[in-house]
Design a protein around this motif. Structure first.
Motif, PDB file in Angstrom:
ATOM      1  N   GLY A 332       0.779  -1.084   0.107  1.00 53.45           N
ATOM      2  CA  GLY A 332       0.180  -0.058  -0.022  1.00 53.45           C
ATOM      3  C   GLY A 332       0.939   1.155   0.005  1.00 53.45           C
ATOM      4  N   THR A 333       0.365   2.366  -0.625  1.00 53.26           N
ATOM      5  CA  THR A 333       1.315   3.557  -0.591  1.00 53.26           C
ATOM      6  C   THR A 333       0.708   4.655   0.020  1.00 53.26           C
ATOM      7  N   ASP A 334      -0.461   4.794   0.714  1.00 54.76           N
ATOM      8  CA  ASP A 334      -0.817   5.682   1.616  1.00 54.76           C
ATOM      9  C   ASP A 334      -1.069   7.012   0.908  1.00 54.76           C
ATOM     10  N   GLY A 335      -1.327   7.305  -0.386  1.00 55.42           N
ATOM     11  CA  GLY A 335      -1.598   8.511  -0.963  1.00 55.42           C
ATOM     12  C   GLY A 335      -2.012   8.468  -2.444  1.00 55.42           C
ATOM     13  N   GLY A 336      -1.757   9.482  -3.280  1.00 54.83           N
ATOM     14  CA  GLY A 336      -2.386   9.576  -4.750  1.00 54.83           C
ATOM     15  C   GLY A 336      -1.420   9.774  -5.467  1.00 54.83           C
ATOM     16  N   VAL A 337      -0.143   9.370  -5.486  1.00 54.85           N
ATOM     17  CA  VAL A 337       0.826   9.802  -6.420  1.00 54.85           C
ATOM     18  C   VAL A 337       0.805   8.262  -7.378  1.00 54.85           C
ATOM     19  N   PRO A 338       0.759   8.574  -8.672  1.00 48.46           N
ATOM     20  CA  PRO A 338       0.464   7.430  -9.620  1.00 48.46           C
ATOM     21  C   PRO A 338       1.843   6.606  -9.445  1.00 48.46           C
ATOM     22  N   TRP A 339       2.861   6.625  -9.307  1.00 46.48           N
ATOM     23  CA  TRP A 339       3.880   5.763  -9.230  1.00 46.48           C
ATOM     24  C   TRP A 339       4.468   5.346  -8.139  1.00 46.48           C
ATOM     25  N   SER A 340       3.879   5.930  -7.018  1.00 48.95           N
ATOM     26  CA  SER A 340       4.459   5.579  -5.714  1.00 48.95           C
ATOM     27  C   SER A 340       4.701   4.053  -5.398  1.00 48.95           C
ATOM     28  N   HIS A 341       3.761   3.050  -5.898  1.00 48.80           N
ATOM     29  CA  HIS A 341       3.925   1.747  -5.766  1.00 48.80           C
ATOM     30  C   HIS A 341       5.422   1.118  -5.956  1.00 48.80           C
ATOM     31  N   HIS A 342       6.006   1.740  -7.143  1.00 51.14           N
ATOM     32  CA  HIS A 342       7.086   1.382  -7.342  1.00 51.14           C
ATOM     33  C   HIS A 342       8.267   1.787  -6.456  1.00 51.14           C
ATOM     34  N   ILE A 343       8.250   2.948  -5.905  1.00 49.83           N
ATOM     35  CA  ILE A 343       9.112   3.248  -4.826  1.00 49.83           C
ATOM     36  C   ILE A 343       8.794   2.520  -3.496  1.00 49.83           C
ATOM     37  N   GLU A 344       7.599   2.044  -3.403  1.00 45.90           N
ATOM     38  CA  GLU A 344       7.192   1.269  -1.928  1.00 45.90           C
ATOM     39  C   GLU A 344       7.873  -0.134  -2.106  1.00 45.90           C
ATOM     40  N   MET A 345       7.702  -0.424  -3.423  1.00 49.10           N
ATOM     41  CA  MET A 345       8.495  -2.111  -3.544  1.00 49.10           C
ATOM     42  C   MET A 345       9.898  -1.977  -3.394  1.00 49.10           C
ATOM     43  N   ALA A 346      10.640  -0.997  -4.139  1.00 48.48           N
ATOM     44  CA  ALA A 346      11.893  -0.831  -3.837  1.00 48.48           C
ATOM     45  C   ALA A 346      12.399  -0.517  -2.132  1.00 48.48           C
ATOM     46  N   ASP A 347      11.415   0.155  -1.410  1.00 46.55           N
ATOM     47  CA  ASP A 347      11.840   0.436   0.071  1.00 46.55           C
ATOM     48  C   ASP A 347      11.555  -0.930   0.599  1.00 46.55           C
ATOM     49  N   MET A 348      10.370  -1.982   0.174  1.00 44.43           N
ATOM     50  CA  MET A 348      10.138  -3.278   0.877  1.00 44.43           C
ATOM     51  C   MET A 348      11.518  -3.968   0.653  1.00 44.43           C
ATOM     52  N   VAL A 349      12.126  -3.886  -0.518  1.00 46.07           N
ATOM     53  CA  VAL A 349      13.412  -4.789  -0.609  1.00 46.07           C
ATOM     54  C   VAL A 349      14.210  -4.291   0.378  1.00 46.07           C
ATOM     55  N   ALA A 350      14.510  -2.850   0.222  1.00 44.18           N
ATOM     56  CA  ALA A 350      15.745  -2.371   1.198  1.00 44.18           C
ATOM     57  C   ALA A 350      15.468  -2.828   2.862  1.00 44.18           C
ATOM     58  N   ALA A 351      14.135  -3.132   3.280  1.00 44.87           N
ATOM     59  CA  ALA A 351      13.663  -3.599   4.346  1.00 44.87           C
ATOM     60  C   ALA A 351      14.244  -5.032   4.581  1.00 44.87           C
ATOM     61  N   GLY A 352      14.522  -5.736   3.520  1.00 44.61           N
ATOM     62  CA  GLY A 352      14.812  -6.978   3.983  1.00 44.61           C
ATOM     63  C   GLY A 352      14.180  -8.009   3.044  1.00 44.61           C
ATOM     64  N   MET A 353      13.035  -7.722   2.454  1.00 42.88           N
ATOM     65  CA  MET A 353      12.322  -8.660   1.750  1.00 42.88           C
ATOM     66  C   MET A 353      13.000  -9.063   0.285  1.00 42.88           C
ATOM     67  N   MET A 354      12.755 -10.190  -0.190  1.00 44.30           N
ATOM     68  CA  MET A 354      13.486 -10.520  -1.260  1.00 44.30           C
ATOM     69  C   MET A 354      12.331 -10.061  -2.616  1.00 44.30           C
ATOM     70  N   PRO A 355      13.047  -9.531  -3.793  1.00 43.59           N
ATOM     71  CA  PRO A 355      11.992  -9.198  -4.777  1.00 43.59           C
ATOM     72  C   PRO A 355      10.680  -9.938  -5.162  1.00 43.59           C
ATOM     73  N   ALA A 356      11.018 -11.435  -5.124  1.00 40.57           N
ATOM     74  CA  ALA A 356       9.938 -12.298  -5.396  1.00 40.57           C
ATOM     75  C   ALA A 356       8.863 -12.123  -4.249  1.00 40.57           C
ATOM     76  N   GLN A 357       9.305 -12.128  -2.781  1.00 45.36           N
ATOM     77  CA  GLN A 357       8.083 -11.592  -1.862  1.00 45.36           C
ATOM     78  C   GLN A 357       7.464 -10.304  -2.059  1.00 45.36           C
ATOM     79  N   VAL A 358       7.991  -9.280  -2.692  1.00 48.16           N
ATOM     80  CA  VAL A 358       7.612  -8.076  -2.700  1.00 48.16           C
ATOM     81  C   VAL A 358       6.764  -8.335  -4.002  1.00 48.16           C
ATOM     82  N   ILE A 359       6.992  -8.932  -4.867  1.00 49.21           N
ATOM     83  CA  ILE A 359       6.056  -8.953  -5.924  1.00 49.21           C
ATOM     84  C   ILE A 359       4.615  -9.579  -5.671  1.00 49.21           C
ATOM     85  N   VAL A 360       4.920 -10.667  -4.725  1.00 47.49           N
ATOM     86  CA  VAL A 360       3.625 -11.631  -4.324  1.00 47.49           C
ATOM     87  C   VAL A 360       2.712 -10.396  -3.353  1.00 47.49           C
ATOM     88  N   ALA A 361       3.595  -9.897  -2.680  1.00 49.43           N
ATOM     89  CA  ALA A 361       2.824  -8.735  -1.590  1.00 49.43           C
ATOM     90  C   ALA A 361       1.936  -7.464  -2.416  1.00 49.43           C
TER      91      ALA A 361
END
Length: 427
Positions: A332-361
């Motif tokens: 989830g992105t908590d806002g109305g920015v068109p592209w923010s989900h891509h930034i959130e996905m990168a942040d989730m990986v930075a937090a320790g999740m694997m890319p495959a896990q982030v894609i499932v999320a």
């Protein structure tokens, strides 16, 4: 609207985007060609966590996937169109399980189309929807636009000076009445805020949020909560909360909280990570925003901010632990920015999740939270909502930004028309 660091960071961009909306909306979806289409040759990420299918093939008919497998193994009907995706990667379209959408129809439709441009199939607007607009748009199929789901008006304690769209409740009777008004409107979930806004307001007490949750469950409606503290998170779970619209933000979670979450099989967490507080290159957006907007974005992302880094660290550790423990995590992105989900996905990986896990999320899990059973994975019978990428996001999650094309309901989104509308530039 809740103002996380990430939301504040992009708010100026949202204003610039909405200001550019014209009175007439251009249809942002390519004409349907009709019939059956065989897509073949791509690496296929199905969204269910399984290994990608190399040299895949899938057939789309009547806006749905009818066959999914490997190239050469599927039998397409005579006359089927063929699309060669050799060298590409395909993944399910993204689902954003926490947004705040406009209350003006033109702006709302425009933002749903912009989200689609960046690969989103569906969003849910969390608690800031006044009147009937969101409910009406939820029932529409808008060309080239993400689907909309809504929590309607959220519920909080009185917050003078902030938005007055949510119900302000001070008694259990008022809390139950708010739910009794929301439930017949068939909102997709009920959103509550349990937050004193840095000591400015009195937050919902356990008695008040307990009344909301109890009444909602009597009406067969789920409840999600905006929270900050670990103490409130535990209290809400004891009261039967269904999931969190934010994770714990004040401290590292403990064993008790993890145990409580694991006892609730379908309890979910939407992390909504804050700004990482590190320098970022926003150049990947240069082709889709004006030069003025690009400068604003880059200036806002070009400094290191130690306080933001500390806040991110707490939430990153909490996300990493919840993910390790098998808790249901959804994007989830908590806002109305068109592209923010891509930034959130990168942040989730930075937090320790694997890319495959982030894609499932961002696909299957978020669709599960929204109860969109025909979205989230690429499988027979599902709606044909998918993204064609120029590079593999399993190697680098930032590759979700390298979009070649987006398909919603089996039809290609006319991304060139959308881009031309908001930049004034043609491809």
């Amino acid at each position: 609207m809740p103002q996380t660091r990430k939301t504040v960071r992009w708010s100026i961009c949202v204003l610039l985007l909405v200001a550019a909306i014209g009175a007439a909306l251009v249809q942002s979806q390519a004409p349907q060609t009709g019939g059956v289409t065989l897509f073949e040759g791509a690496r296929l990420i199905t969204g269910d966590g399984s290994a990608p299918v190399e040299n895949s093939a899938f057939i789309v008919q009547n806006n749905r996937f009818t066959q999914v497998g490997r190239k050469g193994q599927l039998k397409a009907p005579a006359g089927a169109a063929r699309v060669d995706l050799t060298g590409k990667t395909v993944m399910p379209a993204i689902v954003d399980a926490h947004t705040h959408m406009p209350n003006d129809r033109a702006a709302l439709v425009d933002l749903l189309q912009r989200k689609a441009y960046f690969g989103v199939a569906a969003v849910i607007s969390m608690g800031q929807d006044a009147g009937d607009l969101a409910l009406q748009v939820r029932e529409e199929v808008i060309p080239g636009a993400a689907r909309l789901r809504t929590a309607g008006r959220g519920i909080t304690g009185p917050e003078p000076g902030r938005t007055e769209i949510p119900y302000w409740v001070t008694t259990e009777a008022e809390a139950r009445k708010a739910v009794q008004e929301l439930a017949p409107r068939k909102v997709d979930i009920i959103k509550i805020w349990v937050d004193d806004r840095d000591g400015k307001y009195k937050k919902l007490t356990p008695a008040l949020y307990g009344a909301v949750i109890d009444e909602a469950h009597k009406q067969n409606v789920r409840v999600t909560a905006h929270i900050v503290t670990l103490e409130d998170a535990k209290g809400l779970l004891r009261a039967g909360l269904d999931g969190f619209a934010h994770s714990v933000r004040d401290k590292d979670i403990d064993d008790e909280f993890v145990s409580m979450m694991k006892q609730r099989k379908n309890a979910f967490v939407i992390p909504n990570l804050p700004d990482r507080g590190v320098k970022a290159d926003m150049g990947w957006l240069s082709d889709t925003v004006s030069a003025e907007e690009m400068k604003t974005l880059q200036d806002g992302a070009s400094t290191d901010r130690p306080a933001a880094q500390q806040a991110f660290g707490i939430q990153a550790r909490n996300l990493a632990r919840l993910n390790k423990e098998g808790v249901l995590i959804a994007l989830g992105t908590d806002g109305g920015v068109p592209w923010s989900h891509h930034i959130e996905m990168a942040d989730m990986v930075a937090a320790g999740m694997m890319p495959a896990q982030v894609i499932v999320a961002a696909t299957r899990n978020a669709a599960q939270v929204l109860r969109l059973t025909d979205l989230g994975t690429i499988a027979t019978g599902k709606s044909a909502d998918f993204i064609v990428l120029d590079a593999n996001p399993l190697d680098d999650i930032a590759n979700t930004r390298r979009i070649s094309s987006v398909y919603l309901r089996g039809t290609a989104v006319d991304r060139a028309a959308v881009k031309a509308r908001w930049t004034g530039r043609k491809s």
